[in-house]
Design a protein around this motif. Structure first.
Motif, PDB file in Angstrom:
ATOM      1  N   GLY A 235       7.047   2.404 -12.610  1.00  0.00           N
ATOM      2  CA  GLY A 235       5.673   2.884 -12.527  1.00  0.00           C
ATOM      3  C   GLY A 235       5.563   4.372 -12.777  1.00  0.00           C
ATOM      4  O   GLY A 235       4.639   4.837 -13.470  1.00  0.00           O
TER       5      GLY A 235
ATOM      6  N   ASP B  91       0.811  -1.216   0.000  1.00  0.00           N
ATOM      7  CA  ASP B  91       0.000   0.000   0.000  1.00  0.00           C
ATOM      8  C   ASP B  91       0.845   1.267   0.000  1.00  0.00           C
ATOM      9  O   ASP B  91       0.528   2.240  -0.687  1.00  0.00           O
ATOM     10  CB  ASP B  91      -0.932   0.022   1.224  1.00  0.00           C
ATOM     11  CG  ASP B  91      -2.080  -0.957   1.095  1.00  0.00           C
ATOM     12  OD1 ASP B  91      -2.327  -1.422  -0.040  1.00  0.00           O
ATOM     13  OD2 ASP B  91      -2.724  -1.276   2.113  1.00  0.00           O
ATOM     14  N   ARG B  92       1.933   1.252   0.775  1.00  0.00           N
ATOM     15  CA  ARG B  92       2.749   2.461   0.898  1.00  0.00           C
ATOM     16  C   ARG B  92       3.863   2.529  -0.132  1.00  0.00           C
ATOM     17  O   ARG B  92       4.304   3.624  -0.504  1.00  0.00           O
ATOM     18  CB  ARG B  92       3.357   2.542   2.307  1.00  0.00           C
ATOM     19  CG  ARG B  92       2.351   2.730   3.418  1.00  0.00           C
ATOM     20  CD  ARG B  92       1.584   4.047   3.280  1.00  0.00           C
ATOM     21  NE  ARG B  92       2.450   5.211   3.354  1.00  0.00           N
ATOM     22  CZ  ARG B  92       2.776   5.836   4.479  1.00  0.00           C
ATOM     23  NH1 ARG B  92       2.307   5.396   5.631  1.00  0.00           N
ATOM     24  NH2 ARG B  92       3.546   6.897   4.465  1.00  0.00           N
TER      25      ARG B  92
ATOM     26  N   ASP C 286      10.866   3.497  -7.432  1.00  0.00           N
ATOM     27  CA  ASP C 286       9.824   3.013  -8.333  1.00  0.00           C
ATOM     28  C   ASP C 286       9.858   3.806  -9.630  1.00  0.00           C
ATOM     29  O   ASP C 286       8.947   4.566  -9.948  1.00  0.00           O
ATOM     30  CB  ASP C 286       8.451   3.124  -7.676  1.00  0.00           C
ATOM     31  CG  ASP C 286       7.337   2.649  -8.604  1.00  0.00           C
ATOM     32  OD1 ASP C 286       7.628   1.819  -9.494  1.00  0.00           O
ATOM     33  OD2 ASP C 286       6.206   3.130  -8.461  1.00  0.00           O
TER      34      ASP C 286
ATOM     35  N   VAL D 220       1.666   9.078  -6.159  1.00  0.00           N
ATOM     36  CA  VAL D 220       1.887   8.998  -7.611  1.00  0.00           C
ATOM     37  C   VAL D 220       1.009  10.022  -8.328  1.00  0.00           C
ATOM     38  O   VAL D 220       1.457  10.692  -9.276  1.00  0.00           O
ATOM     39  CB  VAL D 220       1.597   7.570  -8.123  1.00  0.00           C
ATOM     40  CG1 VAL D 220       1.637   7.532  -9.651  1.00  0.00           C
ATOM     41  CG2 VAL D 220       2.613   6.584  -7.549  1.00  0.00           C
ATOM     42  N   ARG D 221      -0.225  10.170  -7.882  1.00  0.00           N
ATOM     43  CA  ARG D 221      -1.131  11.140  -8.510  1.00  0.00           C
ATOM     44  C   ARG D 221      -0.576  12.564  -8.382  1.00  0.00           C
ATOM     45  O   ARG D 221      -0.591  13.338  -9.355  1.00  0.00           O
ATOM     46  CB  ARG D 221      -2.511  11.047  -7.855  1.00  0.00           C
ATOM     47  CG  ARG D 221      -3.513  12.097  -8.345  1.00  0.00           C
ATOM     48  CD  ARG D 221      -4.864  11.909  -7.678  1.00  0.00           C
ATOM     49  NE  ARG D 221      -4.773  11.909  -6.227  1.00  0.00           N
ATOM     50  CZ  ARG D 221      -4.687  13.021  -5.492  1.00  0.00           C
ATOM     51  NH1 ARG D 221      -4.646  14.214  -6.082  1.00  0.00           N
ATOM     52  NH2 ARG D 221      -4.619  12.935  -4.174  1.00  0.00           N
TER      53      ARG D 221
ATOM     54  N   MET E  61      -1.080   7.532   1.056  1.00  0.00           N
ATOM     55  CA  MET E  61      -0.942   6.244   0.393  1.00  0.00           C
ATOM     56  C   MET E  61      -0.114   6.425  -0.888  1.00  0.00           C
ATOM     57  O   MET E  61      -0.111   7.485  -1.501  1.00  0.00           O
ATOM     58  CB  MET E  61      -2.317   5.663   0.037  1.00  0.00           C
ATOM     59  CG  MET E  61      -3.103   5.158   1.234  1.00  0.00           C
ATOM     60  SD  MET E  61      -2.285   3.742   1.996  1.00  0.00           S
ATOM     61  CE  MET E  61      -3.494   3.291   3.251  1.00  0.00           C
ATOM     62  N   TYR E  62       0.555   5.350  -1.295  1.00  0.00           N
ATOM     63  CA  TYR E  62       1.463   5.435  -2.430  1.00  0.00           C
ATOM     64  C   TYR E  62       0.737   5.859  -3.706  1.00  0.00           C
ATOM     65  O   TYR E  62       1.239   6.679  -4.468  1.00  0.00           O
ATOM     66  CB  TYR E  62       2.161   4.091  -2.643  1.00  0.00           C
ATOM     67  CG  TYR E  62       3.169   4.120  -3.772  1.00  0.00           C
ATOM     68  CD1 TYR E  62       4.362   4.822  -3.633  1.00  0.00           C
ATOM     69  CD2 TYR E  62       2.918   3.459  -4.971  1.00  0.00           C
ATOM     70  CE1 TYR E  62       5.280   4.868  -4.660  1.00  0.00           C
ATOM     71  CE2 TYR E  62       3.834   3.504  -5.993  1.00  0.00           C
ATOM     72  CZ  TYR E  62       5.012   4.201  -5.842  1.00  0.00           C
ATOM     73  OH  TYR E  62       5.914   4.246  -6.864  1.00  0.00           O
ATOM     74  N   ARG E  63      -0.436   5.320  -3.936  1.00  0.00           N
ATOM     75  CA  ARG E  63      -1.166   5.661  -5.164  1.00  0.00           C
ATOM     76  C   ARG E  63      -1.504   7.155  -5.213  1.00  0.00           C
ATOM     77  O   ARG E  63      -1.534   7.762  -6.287  1.00  0.00           O
ATOM     78  CB  ARG E  63      -2.447   4.827  -5.274  1.00  0.00           C
ATOM     79  CG  ARG E  63      -3.422   4.993  -4.130  1.00  0.00           C
ATOM     80  CD  ARG E  63      -4.674   4.137  -4.320  1.00  0.00           C
ATOM     81  NE  ARG E  63      -5.599   4.245  -3.195  1.00  0.00           N
ATOM     82  CZ  ARG E  63      -5.520   3.505  -2.107  1.00  0.00           C
ATOM     83  NH1 ARG E  63      -4.569   2.587  -2.003  1.00  0.00           N
ATOM     84  NH2 ARG E  63      -6.401   3.665  -1.124  1.00  0.00           N
ATOM     85  N   ASP E  64      -1.759   7.747  -4.033  1.00  0.00           N
ATOM     86  CA  ASP E  64      -2.055   9.181  -3.983  1.00  0.00           C
ATOM     87  C   ASP E  64      -0.791  10.011  -4.204  1.00  0.00           C
ATOM     88  O   ASP E  64      -0.847  11.094  -4.801  1.00  0.00           O
ATOM     89  CB  ASP E  64      -2.694   9.538  -2.646  1.00  0.00           C
ATOM     90  CG  ASP E  64      -4.037   8.844  -2.448  1.00  0.00           C
ATOM     91  OD1 ASP E  64      -4.810   8.775  -3.423  1.00  0.00           O
ATOM     92  OD2 ASP E  64      -4.294   8.348  -1.336  1.00  0.00           O
TER      93      ASP E  64
ATOM     94  N   GLY F 132       4.257  -0.094  -2.903  1.00  0.00           N
ATOM     95  CA  GLY F 132       4.065  -0.883  -4.111  1.00  0.00           C
ATOM     96  C   GLY F 132       4.953  -2.105  -4.181  1.00  0.00           C
ATOM     97  O   GLY F 132       5.197  -2.651  -5.261  1.00  0.00           O
TER      98      GLY F 132
END
Length: 462
Positions: A257, A90-91, A254, A350-351, A345-348, A93
């Motif tokens: 990605g 989650d944090r 990363d 990246v955004r 969170m990691y996905r946020d 990837g």
């Protein structure tokens, strides 16, 4: 006289009892030593580059040695094998092959900075030995792997019969630190009261010199040392004097990605991002001051600019530091241009990286600078401090093309921001493309390859 004699014998008996108990614990630990790799990482919720290295190292060992158990020594009592496995993905990837085992530690306060208002380095270092004693007494592994920089634990781990491996992000003490104290420069690790006093500064130099000798001795007890940058390598080799056992392994970033994010300006706002834990050495205040200077110089009809701080808080001190940054933004009258994101969170993350035109980084002597690489991979032009990792390894020309900016004070950072804003789109794209190529040299794949090559000799012969 009789009372003194009795007291002497009592103290002697207690000392002998302690020594005997110490020896018995070590003998028991050696006897029950498990074929496993135990990672000494007391803070598994810090959210920084060190934690990313931890999970990538666990994954690499799981891939390289499937029959070798991975154990985490952690002081986070709510951590379980399942929650740590979820946190890794989650944090960061990072998908582990299976959950690691967990050994909970209950004496972490002995390594916390707040426990030692003075003589912090030696206090935390000796405290880490006590915490490591708890860890090794509970579970004695064949391989003791320090991923948090607690070198004073290495002699103890060797007493328990462990092979000692470490991934060192930065030296606890360095010649640069001693030099700043000698020059009486006030910084996060040199109190202004000491910096103003010649006598106190000289005493601190002596203290640092003695600590450097001790640090060199304990560090030399490692069987394998991995360092994260050219700057760290030069200091560790000078202090520990075991260059034949020291390998440079760049930390995992990363890049794959992030490189999928589009570079075009239509997908990016005039946002500047800053990714770093809310710790004093990260010098967030400098970024606020530089951004305020830049805002005062932009044209009135320029697009609205934003500075987005993204970071994690480990404890109350970090929370207080974050609040002071918010207050500072108000004092500088730029609160409407600044946003703060805590424990994202990691996905946020990246955004936000995908929407930023540039990334700021201002730590002096940053050992490496994973966030700088992340900026470059995501297409955000880095504006980093002109020292250590960013200067020596990261923000270098790629095929003759500039990959970012280096700065040392608020004015230089502000000038870099303004220069980037005035840059033609074609030139910005060329710089972002070159930066992205440069970032690929620090990929997770490169880390796994170099890491496995480094650990294979020591794991295979044991």
């Amino acid at each position: 006289m009789g009372v003194v004699r009795v007291l002497f014998w009592v103290l002697t008996s207690l000392s002998l009892s302690f020594v005997w108990s110490f020896i018995q614990t070590i003998i028991k630990g050696k006897k029950n030593r498990k074929r496993a790799v135990a990672f000494f990482h007391p803070y598994t919720n810090d959210g920084g580059g060190g934690e990313r290295v931890l999970w990538c190292a666990v994954k690499a060992i799981q891939e390289e040695n499937p029959n070798l158990d991975c154990v985490i020594y952690t002081g986070d009592h709510d951590s379980s094998p399942e929650t740590l496995m979820l946190r890794a993905i989650d944090r960061f990837g990072v998908k582990l092959l299976h959950p690691p085992q967990v050994v909970h530690l209950y004496r972490r306060k002995w390594i916390e900075e707040s426990t030692y208002p003075r003589f912090t380095m030696i206090g935390q270092s000796l405290g880490s030995v006590y915490l490591s004693w708890e860890a090794l007494s509970k579970f004695t592994p064949q391989f003791y792997f320090d991923t948090s920089g607690y070198a004073f634990t290495y002699p103890l781990a060797r007493m328990f019969g462990c092979k000692v491996i470490c991934y060192t992000h930065y030296p606890t003490i360095s010649s640069d630190m001693v030099s700043r104290v000698w020059k009486r420069s006030s910084m996060y690790n040199n109190d202004a009261l000491i910096a103003k006093s010649v006598w106190l500064s000289r005493c601190k130099v002596i203290y640092y010199t003695l600590f450097s000798w001790m640090y060199g001795f304990v560090g030399s007890c490692a069987h394998l040392v991995m360092v994260n940058s050219s700057w760290t390598q030069s200091h560790i080799e000078k202090l520990w004097k075991i260059p034949e056992r020291t390998k440079k392994v760049y930390p995992p970033c990363d890049t794959a990605g992030l490189q999928e994010l589009p570079l075009e300006m239509s997908n990016r706002n005039h946002n500047f991002i800053s990714v770093a834990q809310f710790r004093p050495e990260k010098a967030h205040t400098l970024q606020l001051e530089a951004f305020a200077v830049a805002l005062s110089k932009v044209d009135a009809d320029s697009p609205s600019l934003k500075l987005q701080f993204v970071g994690s808080c480990r404890n109350k001190e970090d929370e207080d530091r974050l609040q002071k940054l918010k207050d500072k933004a108000v004092d500088l009258n730029i609160e409407n241009n600044v946003e703060f994101y805590k424990n994202l969170m990691y996905r946020d993350l990246v955004r936000l990286l995908g929407g930023a035109i540039a990334g700021l980084h201002s730590m002096v002597d940053e050992h490496f600078g994973i966030s700088v690489v992340e900026y470059m991979a995501a297409g955000a032009i880095p504006i980093a401090h002109n020292s250590a990792g960013p200067k020596m390894d990261i923000v270098l020309d790629e095929d003759g093309c500039q990959t970012g900016f280096l700065a040392s004070d608020a004015d230089e950072y502000a000038n870099a921001i303004l220069q980037l804003l005035k840059m033609p789109e074609r030139q910005r794209l060329d710089m972002a493309t070159a930066a992205r190529r440069r970032a690929s040299k620090f990929s997770e794949e490169r880390f796994y390859e170099d890491f496995k090559n480094a650990i294979h000799p020591i794991l295979s012969v044991s």
